[in-house]
Motif scaffolding. Structure first.
Motif, mmCIF file in Angstrom:
data_model
loop_
_atom_site.group_PDB
_atom_site.id
_atom_site.type_symbol
_atom_site.label_atom_id
_atom_site.label_comp_id
_atom_site.label_asym_id
_atom_site.label_seq_id
_atom_site.Cartn_x
_atom_site.Cartn_y
_atom_site.Cartn_z
ATOM 1 N N SER A 27 0.833 -1.211 -0.117
ATOM 2 C CA SER A 27 0.019 -0.013 -0.002
ATOM 3 C C SER A 27 0.874 1.320 -0.171
ATOM 4 O O SER A 27 2.074 1.269 0.561
ATOM 5 N N LEU A 29 1.130 5.134 1.153
ATOM 6 C CA LEU A 29 0.470 6.112 2.055
ATOM 7 C C LEU A 29 0.939 7.343 1.334
ATOM 8 O O LEU A 29 2.201 7.848 1.554
ATOM 9 N N GLU A 32 -3.348 13.830 -0.605
ATOM 10 C CA GLU A 32 -4.400 13.790 -1.582
ATOM 11 C C GLU A 32 -3.914 14.170 -2.860
ATOM 12 O O GLU A 32 -4.206 13.639 -4.133
ATOM 13 N N LYS A 35 -2.238 11.289 -4.621
ATOM 14 C CA LYS A 35 -3.106 10.224 -4.736
ATOM 15 C C LYS A 35 -3.906 10.521 -6.077
ATOM 16 O O LYS A 35 -4.045 9.449 -7.173
ATOM 17 N N LYS A 58 -2.621 0.290 -4.384
ATOM 18 C CA LYS A 58 -3.371 0.551 -3.108
ATOM 19 C C LYS A 58 -3.086 1.660 -2.626
ATOM 20 O O LYS A 58 -1.882 1.909 -2.096
ATOM 21 N N ILE A 60 -3.555 4.991 -0.107
ATOM 22 C CA ILE A 60 -4.356 5.469 1.200
ATOM 23 C C ILE A 60 -3.715 6.765 1.429
ATOM 24 O O ILE A 60 -2.607 7.179 1.420
ATOM 25 N N ASP A 62 -4.863 7.873 4.886
ATOM 26 C CA ASP A 62 -5.076 8.113 6.235
ATOM 27 C C ASP A 62 -4.611 6.645 6.705
ATOM 28 O O ASP A 62 -4.806 5.433 6.142
ATOM 29 N N ASP A 64 -5.608 4.811 8.879
ATOM 30 C CA ASP A 64 -6.386 3.855 9.482
ATOM 31 C C ASP A 64 -7.151 3.058 8.287
ATOM 32 O O ASP A 64 -7.843 1.901 8.435
ATOM 33 N N GLU A 65 -6.886 3.419 7.015
ATOM 34 C CA GLU A 65 -7.236 2.732 5.936
ATOM 35 C C GLU A 65 -6.442 1.647 5.451
ATOM 36 O O GLU A 65 -6.676 0.807 4.622
ATOM 37 N N ALA A 66 -5.227 1.485 6.242
ATOM 38 C CA ALA A 66 -4.247 0.476 6.090
ATOM 39 C C ALA A 66 -4.708 -0.956 6.284
ATOM 40 O O ALA A 66 -5.203 -1.082 7.421
ATOM 41 N N GLU A 67 -4.412 -2.097 5.550
ATOM 42 C CA GLU A 67 -4.688 -3.163 6.092
ATOM 43 C C GLU A 67 -3.424 -3.482 7.059
ATOM 44 O O GLU A 67 -2.792 -2.841 7.471
ATOM 45 N N CYS A 69 -0.094 -4.252 8.668
ATOM 46 C CA CYS A 69 1.424 -3.735 8.097
ATOM 47 C C CYS A 69 2.394 -4.445 8.787
ATOM 48 O O CYS A 69 2.504 -4.476 10.259
#
Length: 311
Positions: A27, A29, A32, A35, A58, A60, A62, A64-67, A69
């Motif tokens: 992912s 990070l 915006e 992204k 993938k 993200i 935020d 908190d959006e991460a799977e 890690c």
């Protein structure tokens, strides 16, 4: 392995893309703006080692959006380090380990202090890459290496797992059992290389032509080796000679990323690199006159001024 790339600049996008290419769960990070750019233009690598396009990256914005890690790879500029700390703490609290790929050494001590010694691995990146106008990675040299290693015994298993990941990825990985020395060796080189090329506003070939300027380069290496010794890192004359030999082998137009940033009018990592060395020297009661002079000469360009007096 579950990997989160903190940052998707040239370095983060390249290494993250290569791991995704090898089947790892990666992912990115990002902010915006980045992204949106990747969503519109794609995450594409143009490389001498082979092109690659990650079709569905993938992305993200935020944490908190991460799977899940396992490893968070930190690939931001040194002057962004402080703003990353609250986010890094969230990931570490959930069991992640952090692999910083920043130049310098001061960030290692800062991250260990903020996140705990068990959370921070040692890492180095050796790559020449940039982003083009579409935000695609342009990788132009044969180097695309990561050197990594444990700074705490609890990290051995993760480093062994990462070694397996590296073997199946289209890049070079080297598990170092002397990662602290490796970090200081690169810091010694990059402090001289970035400092002299940026202050002189010249590529390394022009610097090699001038005996006095090349002597300045060597003097900076000596000061950095002395600084490393105060932190119980055994850098010797042979390490300096090996670095000078490396400098002799660089192409005439080769230069540092800091010098490139000065040419582009971008922010410079002078406080992170040369400034960091001066702060560590002050702690140790050392004087680094050549590095202090380079720091003073580069400082006016730190915020992106192209020429002296530019507002």
């Amino acid at each position: 392995m579950n990997i989160v790339m903190f940052g998707a600049g040239a370095l983060g996008a390249y290494y993250g893309g290569r791991w995704a290419e090898a089947g790892q769960n990666v992912s990115f990070l990002v902010r915006e703006k980045r992204k949106k750019q990747i969503e519109e233009q794609g995450l594409i690598i143009h490389s001498v080692a082979g092109d690659y396009q990650l079709d569905h990256p993938k992305l993200i914005v935020d944490p908190d959006e991460a799977e899940a890690c396992d490893l968070l790879v930190l690939s931001v500029k040194g002057y962004h380090l402080n703003e990353t700390l609250p986010i890094l703490k969230k990931f570490v609290a959930r069991g992640a380990r952090v692999l910083p790929l920043l130049n310098g050494i001061e960030h290692i001590y800062r991250l260990q202090e903020e996140l705990g010694e068990e959370a921070v691995l040692g890492g180095l990146a050796f790559i020449i890459a940039t982003l083009d106008e579409k935000g695609h990675v342009v990788h132009t040299s044969e180097s695309h290496d990561i050197v990594y290693g444990p700074l705490h015994p609890s990290q051995e298993n993760l480093c062994a797992e990462l070694e397996q990941v590296m073997q199946n990825s289209n890049m070079k990985g080297n598990l170092s059992r002397m990662i602290s020395k490796s970090l200081w060796q690169k810091y010694m080189f990059i402090t001289a290389f970035s400092g002299v090329t940026t202050a002189a506003n010249l590529p390394i070939g022009r610097i090699r032509e001038q005996e006095d300027t090349l002597l300045l380069f060597r003097s900076v290496l000596h000061e950095m080796a002395t600084l490393a010794n105060t932190f119980d890192i055994d850098l010797r004359d042979e390490d300096i000679e090996e670095t000078m030999s490396r400098v002799s082998g660089l192409s005439f137009e080769a230069t540092s990323s800091m010098h490139q940033d000065r040419r582009k009018g971008l922010n410079l990592e002078v406080d992170h690199l040369q400034g960091g060395a001066l702060r560590l020297a002050k702690q140790s009661g050392l004087s680094l006159p050549h590095i202090e002079t380079l720091h003073a000469l580069i400082k006016p360009f730190e915020s992106g001024n192209l020429t002296p007096g530019t507002k």
